[in-house]
Scaffold this motif. Sequence first.
Motif, mmCIF file in Angstrom:
data_model
loop_
_atom_site.group_PDB
_atom_site.id
_atom_site.type_symbol
_atom_site.label_atom_id
_atom_site.label_comp_id
_atom_site.label_asym_id
_atom_site.label_seq_id
_atom_site.Cartn_x
_atom_site.Cartn_y
_atom_site.Cartn_z
ATOM 1 N N ALA A 1 23.583 -8.136 21.221
ATOM 2 C CA ALA A 1 24.966 -7.871 20.266
ATOM 3 C C ALA A 1 25.996 -6.260 21.316
ATOM 4 O O ALA A 1 27.031 -6.460 20.954
ATOM 5 C CB ALA A 1 24.141 -6.809 18.711
ATOM 6 N N GLU A 2 24.745 -5.774 21.719
ATOM 7 C CA GLU A 2 25.986 -4.568 22.514
ATOM 8 C C GLU A 2 26.405 -5.371 23.468
ATOM 9 O O GLU A 2 27.404 -4.918 23.960
ATOM 10 C CB GLU A 2 25.028 -3.691 22.768
ATOM 11 C CG GLU A 2 25.990 -2.317 23.971
ATOM 12 C CD GLU A 2 26.915 -2.233 23.097
ATOM 13 O OE1 GLU A 2 27.543 -1.265 24.554
ATOM 14 O OE2 GLU A 2 26.693 -1.882 22.109
ATOM 15 N N VAL B 1 27.393 -7.948 23.527
ATOM 16 C CA VAL B 1 29.072 -8.728 22.930
ATOM 17 C C VAL B 1 29.961 -7.991 23.042
ATOM 18 O O VAL B 1 31.397 -8.318 23.474
ATOM 19 C CB VAL B 1 28.842 -9.639 21.807
ATOM 20 C CG1 VAL B 1 29.311 -10.532 21.342
ATOM 21 C CG2 VAL B 1 27.850 -10.537 22.026
ATOM 22 N N ARG B 2 29.674 -6.579 22.396
ATOM 23 C CA ARG B 2 30.466 -6.015 21.765
ATOM 24 C C ARG B 2 31.387 -5.409 23.449
ATOM 25 O O ARG B 2 32.669 -5.392 23.661
ATOM 26 C CB ARG B 2 30.305 -4.733 21.383
ATOM 27 C CG ARG B 2 29.431 -4.834 19.713
ATOM 28 C CD ARG B 2 29.801 -3.769 19.112
ATOM 29 N NE ARG B 2 27.918 -2.778 19.419
ATOM 30 C CZ ARG B 2 27.079 -3.254 19.115
ATOM 31 N NH1 ARG B 2 27.250 -4.232 18.105
ATOM 32 N NH2 ARG B 2 25.812 -2.616 20.052
ATOM 33 N N GLN B 3 30.338 -5.145 24.587
ATOM 34 C CA GLN B 3 31.326 -4.875 25.889
ATOM 35 C C GLN B 3 31.812 -6.213 26.361
ATOM 36 O O GLN B 3 33.117 -5.361 27.017
ATOM 37 C CB GLN B 3 29.786 -4.751 26.814
ATOM 38 C CG GLN B 3 29.302 -3.265 26.985
ATOM 39 C CD GLN B 3 30.355 -2.247 26.942
ATOM 40 O OE1 GLN B 3 31.007 -2.257 27.689
ATOM 41 N NE2 GLN B 3 30.796 -0.916 25.728
ATOM 42 N N GLN C 1 33.899 -7.620 24.444
ATOM 43 C CA GLN C 1 35.388 -8.343 23.942
ATOM 44 C C GLN C 1 35.752 -6.936 24.104
ATOM 45 O O GLN C 1 37.148 -7.067 24.410
ATOM 46 C CB GLN C 1 34.743 -8.354 22.263
ATOM 47 C CG GLN C 1 34.156 -10.117 22.217
ATOM 48 C CD GLN C 1 33.849 -9.662 20.474
ATOM 49 O OE1 GLN C 1 33.396 -8.892 19.831
ATOM 50 N NE2 GLN C 1 33.061 -10.991 20.298
ATOM 51 N N ARG C 2 35.223 -5.971 24.362
ATOM 52 C CA ARG C 2 35.789 -4.641 24.505
ATOM 53 C C ARG C 2 36.716 -4.896 26.401
ATOM 54 O O ARG C 2 37.858 -4.280 26.559
ATOM 55 C CB ARG C 2 34.969 -3.360 25.138
ATOM 56 C CG ARG C 2 36.135 -1.746 25.427
ATOM 57 C CD ARG C 2 34.938 -0.914 24.652
ATOM 58 N NE ARG C 2 33.873 -1.068 26.247
ATOM 59 C CZ ARG C 2 33.884 -0.147 27.157
ATOM 60 N NH1 ARG C 2 35.406 0.706 26.942
ATOM 61 N NH2 ARG C 2 33.515 0.405 28.212
ATOM 62 N N ARG D 1 36.514 -13.265 25.853
ATOM 63 C CA ARG D 1 35.922 -13.898 24.394
ATOM 64 C C ARG D 1 34.633 -14.690 24.663
ATOM 65 O O ARG D 1 34.491 -15.706 25.784
ATOM 66 C CB ARG D 1 37.401 -14.710 24.174
ATOM 67 C CG ARG D 1 37.102 -15.664 23.251
ATOM 68 C CD ARG D 1 38.106 -16.745 23.206
ATOM 69 N NE ARG D 1 37.816 -18.013 21.723
ATOM 70 C CZ ARG D 1 38.496 -18.787 22.011
ATOM 71 N NH1 ARG D 1 38.916 -19.664 23.120
ATOM 72 N NH2 ARG D 1 38.227 -20.267 20.509
ATOM 73 N N GLY E 1 28.102 -10.971 16.043
ATOM 74 C CA GLY E 1 29.674 -10.477 16.563
ATOM 75 C C GLY E 1 30.403 -11.497 17.003
ATOM 76 O O GLY E 1 31.302 -10.616 17.012
#
Length: 942
Positions: free
Chosen positions: A567-568, A570-572, A574-575, A579, A599
């Motif tokens: 999850a982290e 994926v967030r990194q 996307q940041r 995609r 996410g």
Amino acid sequence: MATIQGTASTLELPDVVAQLGTDPERGLGAAEAARRLAAEGANELQVAPPVPTWRKILAQFQDPLIYLLLVAVVIATLAWVVEGAQGLPTDSIVITLIVIANAILGYSQEARAEQAVAALQRMTESSATVVRDGETQVVPAAEIVRGDVLLLAEGDSVGADGRVVEANALRVAEASLTGESTAVAKSPGVLAGGEALGDRTNMVFRGTAITQGTARVMVTGTAMDTEMGAIATMLEQTQREPTPLEREIALIGKMLGGIVIVIAVVVMATVWVISDVDTLDDAVTVLLLGVSLAVAAVPEGLPAILSVVLSIGVQRMAQRNAIVKNLSSVETLGSASVICSDKTGTLTNNEMTLQVVLTASGEAAVTGVGYAPKGQVIAVSVPQRAEDIVVLSGGSLASNSELRQTDGEWQILGDPTEAAFLVAERKMGLTERRTARFSRVGEAPFTSERKRMSTVHLDHEHDDQPVLISKGAPDVLLQRCTSIRVGLETRPLDDASRSDILTGVEGLSGRAMRTMGVAYRPLTVEQVGAEVIASGRVPAELAEELEDELTYVGTVGMIDPPRESAAEAVRQAQRAGIRVIMITGDHPATALRIAQDLGIAAPGEAALTGPELDTMDEAGWAAAAAEVNVFARVAPEHKLRIVDALQDTGQIVAMTGDGVNDAPALKSADIGVAMGITGTEVTKEAGSMILADDNFATIVAAVRQGRVIFDNIKKFLRYLLSSNMGEVLTVFLGVVLAGVIGLTAASQDAIVLPLLATQILWINLVTDSTPALALGVDPETDDVMARRPRVVGERVIDARMWGGIVAVGAVMAAATLLTIDIFLPGGLIEGSDSLEVARTAGFTTLVLAQLYNVFNSRSQTTSAFRKLLSNRWLLAAVAFGVASQVAVVHVPFLQEAFGTQPLDLGHWLVCAAMASTVLWFDEGLKFVERRLDTRRGVSSAR
């Protein structure tokens, strides 16, 4: 042992066994395999012999700039001889030592890069499954010997040539060897002889790939005694094509070479015109100045530093479980804009745990997680327990996986989904009875098109009656079922029961579980056929016939929990403007639930399935690739089309895969990412990167490292070019402005230079090597994941960076010349020191300014004081540079060699202060850059 490679296809199997001295069931003994390996050598194709060390060292001198330096040595030596050969030829000795030092540095850097690449090659060596001493073992492919028994399965890369002993629906892709586009069916048997390579259907060959089925193969040829080895002997060695980054670096080098030669000629001509050159000594001085200026202005060590930086970066990735096979892939990693990831094992733990058994009598819970068989199956009734037994035993029978306990740890060999049945079965205590009761006599293997596998067994408790067990996607199996198991009985499968089963499947999928159905069919010996029982292979046509009128037993629900790090990650991603798309063969509901938890998909977002994709035209595919983040129930050809559709819109795509059918998509993607644990050998060969831990977070970490590496390349380019620009401008402006700053009045010589040729070469040696290399391994200075992906084709040095290079070089030159003026009598500022002291002070100021510039160059916008002490190698390189400059100023024999004079504390303080203007000037530039970026609304991290 004489080779039988050429006749292996025409001999009866007993003759092949006799000549190879092996056992087709137990394989070779470990001691005999070791003896043969020592006698015959490793199973590796011969490569070009390594370049001798002396040639590598000699190659360091094969450079136009080195030729210039050697010319300078000849000129200086001739001048020394003409003038009477008094004392030592200091200039010649110094220049020669600098040439040797450059050669040693270049050789050591290239050697380190080669060692790094060799280490990565060892990490990506393929392996093979063999039978030795009757035990299945996984060994490096290089350790395969003649007489070994190989076990091959779908997705394996064949490690040696061999005769097929047993085969089950075996098909082999031999395009790499024969050019045949379709896979070739293989089977035991004897050929007449004289067949073309593509028609030797009882042989498999090194370098080909198993696309379907399983086989037992006896190795008849290894290394160069293979068909691939025969081709290798005929191939001429080809030169590796340079990467885009290498081409741009070479272009920069050529461009700088041309510019600097022009500048050197202009400087020499200017000196000649404005000075009274009338002696050989004066002419030699001018020539040495031009040559040394040309050498100093071009960073000739740049290619070696680039190789070392890329190699070290790739090693760092390997330490994080991302094995990049080619250095050139590092460039692409920093540009990735889309990551297409599989779900199982990449975004999840790949430890499938069977948690629910759903049968006609209800739902049974299975406790415990992971591969350790600790837990129980909680059935609420006797009929339900009977059904659960058939489901778990049947799923374990239709399996090629193994569950083992080694040193107290439970491990699996094979597919995690199949292993989940074995674990759950062991929790019920059924394993020993099942293995004693049934014997497998045939298999119809799983394929992505069939979405099921079936095995045929003899039931020893019922007079060896054959029974077929099928395991696969519930919706696929239901289409072939006509009855359902209820307790100890079977009943017709009506529409209501079929609907209940599908509803149960949907419920399990909605709980993020992977579903698998189990069905069976009692058979007769006549239906199976004696040939199948004897060969162990169920032909595809017969499998389709037998896999009908099945009895549905039940559905299991398995969970593979998301990785904690996913999850982290994926967030990194996307940041960072990347995609993330999930592409999986799992049920849409399961895929969507995991995607939403991580996410990847927003609440309410839908998944798109393979059948839905099949109904779309090109415009629909383009729209789906642009908008959909979860693709489920897809076939391998869908993956390839998704990658192509994304690339058509200009995206840089990283694609993960593990199965043999994923290889085309991995090859088509800009970055093919193969799974190191579950991935097949074919997939690993097709990918440009291998994940040693099959972890999605590792991909994101590799992208971050790729961006850091590219940033570091820009850092040392910024540093080298701006520092060298400072040297060129110092000499050029020093000659032009010699009268203004007091140089002309300070000496009676016809030519008065701000720096001596040997001093310029010293600066080039001290400041172009270790600091640049230290910048190449700089930790992340800016937040590289706070910016959008780099556009492929974006210049390494853009106009903005060129502007900074010229500006900083001009400030260096101004600080150096002003320091000389401060200490010289006359000029703009009145001083009282000799020319030698003033020149030494200017020389020192330029060295210190370049060492200050090291910290400037760590970012184009971030302050040099941010993370100032984070790079210990950089601090050590700067400390070495300062210590070297102190030595060249104060050690007597170095003073004589480089024309320096001792400086007192006041001189040093002035030099340090003047040199620091480079730092303060660049801090001001960065402040302006940040303000402009803020107004433009873009990230200032560069």
